[in-house]
Design an enzyme around this catalytic site. Structure first.
Site, short mmCIF file in Angstrom:
data_model
loop_
_atom_site.label_atom_id
_atom_site.label_comp_id
_atom_site.label_asym_id
_atom_site.label_seq_id
_atom_site.Cartn_x
_atom_site.Cartn_y
_atom_site.Cartn_z
CB ALA A 83 5.98 -6.56 -4.26
CG HIS A 108 3.14 0.50 0.11
ND1 HIS A 108 2.28 0.29 -0.94
CD2 HIS A 108 2.88 -0.50 0.98
CE1 HIS A 108 1.53 -0.77 -0.72
NE2 HIS A 108 1.87 -1.27 0.44
#
Length: 286
Positions: free
Chosen positions: A113, A156
């Site tokens: 990320a 997520h």
């Protein structure tokens, strides 16, 4: 038979549904001829640290940590997580915030990320962002909402809940990656110690592929293991999680998978975010 073939292999992976689904058959001795496993459950930030300290035979780690551990570990060609449409988001309190010189909260600086965020910023934020603040994932959205930081990088389930905090999506890192490369997003890798030897590593890779196929062939068999470790997750959500992260690249990285990994780490090294890969560093021992 070598010592490494006789003993159980120490493996650490997350309690997330995609990992327990993938490893269910292997962890429970239902893959003929496979090495026995001694399983530890740990979140990815923990397994990343374990890899850097060489603390386990086999680990699920973020692809972002690979350049730091490929001297001792090799990347397995299966078992990991690459995906599409599942990238991290940059969130702000005000729509369209200009991030030049602004403070951004991130959950880790050794994660896919973070690498995707820095590559996106290099392409789209002239002059670059300002201070990077590492904070626990669950604190990021409240910090952005309360004005403690100017933006936050989330992953997520936050993709579906950020509106509850009154926040705005500034950019989707996965969309940027896929649009600029055409490749899937490299998320989690399975690595194993090179010292195990080509024979054991080959058996392990074959066993992981067989475990994945067994889970696909009869998903109901893996359900108790998945739900035991899913931290009170709704079964339907667990199924969505598995559907998103267990895919063709889990069974085998293939050309696109390896291209995605090389592309991410090569671009990140060019930005000075990770050490450069040595030639052949991603090759699996034969």
């Amino acid at each position: 038979m070598t010592t490494s073939e006789q003993r159980s292999l120490r493996i650490a992976y997350s309690p997330c549904p995609n990992d327990t689904f993938v490893f269910d058959a292997l962890a429970h001795g239902r893959v003929p001829g496979a090495p026995a496993l001694d399983v530890t459950f740990a979140d990815i930030d923990v397994t990343n640290g374990m890899a850097e300290r060489g603390e386990s035979d086999v680990l699920k780690v973020s692809y972002a940590v690979l350049p730091y551990v490929l001297g001792e570990y090799t990347l397995l060609p299966c078992g990991g997580a690459l995906g599409r449409g599942c990238g991290p988001l940059v969130l702000t309190r005000e729509a369209g915030t200009d991030l030049r010189g602004r403070t951004v909260a991130v959950p880790s600086e050794k994660s896919t990320a973070y690498l995707l965020f820095r590559l996106w910023a290099a392409d789209t934020v002239p002059g670059g962002v300002g201070e990077i603040v590492v904070m626990p994932f669950h604190e990021i959205m409240p910090a952005v909402r309360d004005g403690k930081v100017d933006a936050g990088l989330v992953i997520h389930e936050a993709r579906f809940t950020y509106q509850n905090y009154g926040l705005h999506k500034l950019a989707d890192m996965g969309e940027h990656w896929e649009q600029t490369t055409g490749l899937p997003i490299p998320l989690g890798a399975i690595i194993a110690k090179r010292s195990l030897g080509a024979g054991v590593l080959g058996r392990l890779a074959d066993a992981i592929r067989a475990s994945v196929q067994a889970a696909w062939d009869d998903p109901a068999v893996s359900r108790p293991y998945v739900m035991e470790h899913a931290q009170e997750m709704d079964p339907a959500v667990a199924d969505q999680h598995i559907g998103l992260y267990v895919n063709e690249f889990t069974a085998g990285l293939g050309e696109d998978g390896y291209a995605a990994v090389r592309g991410l780490l090569t671009r990140a090294a060019a930005e000075g975010l990770v050490p450069p890969l040595e030639p052949g560093a991603l090759a699996f021992p034969r």
